[in-house]
Design a protein around this motif. Structure first.
Motif, short mmCIF file in Angstrom:
data_model
loop_
_atom_site.label_atom_id
_atom_site.label_comp_id
_atom_site.label_asym_id
_atom_site.label_seq_id
_atom_site.Cartn_x
_atom_site.Cartn_y
_atom_site.Cartn_z
N UNK A 28 90.02 9.06 45.58
CA UNK A 28 88.76 8.55 46.05
C UNK A 28 88.59 8.97 47.50
N UNK A 29 87.34 9.04 47.95
CA UNK A 29 87.09 9.44 49.33
C UNK A 29 87.60 8.37 50.29
N UNK A 30 88.21 8.83 51.37
CA UNK A 30 88.72 7.93 52.39
C UNK A 30 87.66 7.72 53.45
N UNK A 31 87.63 6.54 54.05
CA UNK A 31 86.66 6.25 55.10
C UNK A 31 86.99 7.04 56.36
N UNK A 67 77.48 3.90 53.05
CA UNK A 67 78.73 3.14 53.23
C UNK A 67 79.59 3.77 54.32
N UNK A 68 79.67 5.11 54.31
CA UNK A 68 80.44 5.82 55.34
C UNK A 68 79.93 5.48 56.74
N UNK A 69 78.61 5.50 56.90
CA UNK A 69 78.02 5.22 58.21
C UNK A 69 78.31 3.78 58.63
N UNK A 80 68.90 2.35 61.59
CA UNK A 80 68.47 3.67 61.15
C UNK A 80 68.64 3.93 59.68
N UNK A 81 69.28 3.01 58.95
CA UNK A 81 69.46 3.20 57.50
C UNK A 81 68.28 2.60 56.74
N UNK A 93 82.30 13.32 64.21
CA UNK A 93 81.37 12.96 63.16
C UNK A 93 80.40 11.86 63.58
N UNK A 94 80.85 10.88 64.34
CA UNK A 94 79.98 9.78 64.73
C UNK A 94 78.77 10.26 65.51
#
Length: 505
Positions: free
Chosen positions: A270-273, A415-417, A460-461, A316-317
């Protein structure tokens, strides 16, 4: 290892081979014969893999079941396969299902590795028998069964043949491709569910690429991991999301530089945060550490791969966030295409749709559930059940599972953001609903959520419902750390419908 009476902690290949031969003799003495099914349901130690090897050696079909599954989940799987022998340990065998039934009642015989369970065969009593003659099988014979994650219900049992598991899946693992594979000077630390097909393809790569040392980890407690890593200095670490989460505190403290020698972290399942990826890459003292993330499914093996650098993780942030890129298909091994979920017509690059994969490694079916297999097999193509976008350069970006996808957005991206802007120790699952904005379930270390921090994280989401806040330990997960979103939906949304069809989960 539970099958080694000598309790060896350091083994070379000769010792491991001897252990497999001895175990094959014990299984034969317990009544296992060619064609019989052996269910392995025990603690997650490396010897799960060796038990499977011993069963295959004498012509049996191992059925690998995670010891983290509850009896009520294991029972229907045992009923499906009707095993000749159930191999387990006392703790699991003494657990009862919700109807009071014992798991041993679903197998002809039960072999208890640590003894002490009535009406079972003690492993010690069948050790020492002669090693029977190995029984080879054809490339298209059934070789082994493993199960899917079961995030949406009772897991499926996947059927593997020697051609699919050894000839295709493992063949890709065994390519020498520095620096993304390990070399002879590497010390490799591996955290795995040792009943998963990933562990079987991985062991082929170990035997082929021959790293200097392998650390076989079955615990992620920082108090265990720290001393081990400071003594043996791993250069490559592969682990599950739940393992990285448990070791994150150790990486932040980095006492004694437990991760200082690591040149590559490998994430699967699964993708990691992003905060966790950033923490581990920053804990390494290597001049160019990378995080290798794979995209694949148990039914197909690896389908894509991407590498994240320390520079990219730390930047990335500040960059415009986007959907999770899972890389490009393996050249010569895998083809990926994106199609319309209704018509299955190919879509142009940049337009979201169902992700289909074509690979020679695709397994041969779901055991005794052909209708579920046919739902996902589209000729030579495999319906992954994922919604994604292909870029102009051929890379794949994942948006959501089809069952949870809302057109025009990506819950995985959001969710990542959110997690990136919440304090450490938080996680979030967005649950889309048909008649309103997605509902966030936020897991925090103390079951509380600061409103100002939440508002900053979601700025912003697209519109979200008010968050449901739970304690981090109460977030339901599979044994590999995947969030059980259907369990959250049942618990907090009264089973409200999801926007997708759910046909391909």
């Amino acid at each position: 290892m539970d099958i080694d009476p000598l309790d060896q902690r350091i083994l070379d290949l000769a010792a491991i081979a001897e252990c497999v031969r001895n175990t094959a003799g014990a299984l034969h003495a317990a009544g296992v014969r060619p064609g019989d099914r052996i269910a392995v349901y025990k603690e997650n130690h490396f010897d799960c893999l060796l038990l499977a090897a011993a069963g295959v050696r004498i012509g049996a079909i191992p059925v690998m079941l995670s010891g983290l599954m509850l009896p009520d989940t294991v029972r229907p799987l045992l009923q499906r396969v009707e095993p000749k022998l159930l191999v387990s340990n006392q703790r699991l065998l003494e657990e009862k299902g919700s109807d009071g039934s014992a798991l041993s009642s679903f197998a002809d015989r039960t072999l208890c590795l640590d003894g002490g369970v009535p009406n079972s065969i003690a492993f010690a009593d069948v050790l020492g028998g002669a090693d029977p003659t190995p029984v080879p099988r054809r490339d298209d014979d059934l070789m082994m069964l493993t199960h899917t994650s079961g995030t949406t219900g009772i897991p499926k049992l996947i059927m593997y043949t020697p051609e699919k598991l050894q000839g295709q899946m493992a063949r890709l693992e065994c390519r020498h491709l520095p620096p993304i594979t390990f070399g002879r000077n590497d010390t490799v630390a591996m955290f795995l569910p040792y009943v998963h097909v990933r562990s079987f393809t991985w062991i082929y790569s170990v035997l082929t690429l021959s790293p200097a040392k392998v650390l076989l980890m079955s615990e992620n407690d920082p108090e265990v991991v720290g001393p081990m890593f400071r003594q043996h200095r791993p250069t490559v670490i592969e682990a599950l999301p739940i393992d990285f989460l448990q070791m994150e505190r150790l990486a932040k403290e980095n006492k004694g530089g437990a991760f200082s020698s690591v040149r590559m972290f490998v994430g699967n399942f699964d993708a990691m945060r992003w905060p966790t990826i950033r923490t581990f890459l920053n804990a390494s003292k290597h001049w160019f550490p990378t995080w290798r993330e794979g995209y694949g499914q148990s039914e197909t093996g690896g389908m894509g791969m991407t590498a994240i650098t320390r520079y990219r993780a730390n930047r990335r942030r500040d960059q415009q966030p986007g959907p999770r890129k899972v890389g490009r298909p393996m050249p010569g091994f895998v083809q990926l295409k994106v199609v319309d979920p209704k018509t299955f017509e190919p879509l142009p690059n940049g337009k979201p749709g169902l992700v289909l994969a074509r690979t020679k490694a695709r397994c041969v079916g779901y055991y005794k559930e052909p209708e579920r297999w046919q739902e996902k097999a589209v000729g030579e193509w495999w319906n992954t059940g994922d919604i994604g976008v292909k870029t102009r350069t051929g890379a794949l970006k994942l948006l959501d599972r089809e069952v949870n996808h809302v057109p025009g957005g990506s819950c995985l991206e959001h969710e990542d953001v959110i997690v990136d802007y919440l304090p450490p120790g938080h996680d979030v699952a967005l649950l889309p609903v048909v008649d309103g904005p997605p509902v966030p379930v936020v897991a925090s270390p103390d079951g509380q959520l600061d409103k100002a921090q939440w508002q900053r994280a979601v700025r912003g989401l697209p519109e979200l419902a008010d968050p449901i806040v739970i304690d981090f330990k109460d977030m339901p997960r599979t044994g590999t750390g995947k969030i059980l979103r259907e369990a959250l939906r049942r618990r907090y949304l009264n089973g409200a419908d999801h926007p997708g069809t759910g046909r391909w989960t």
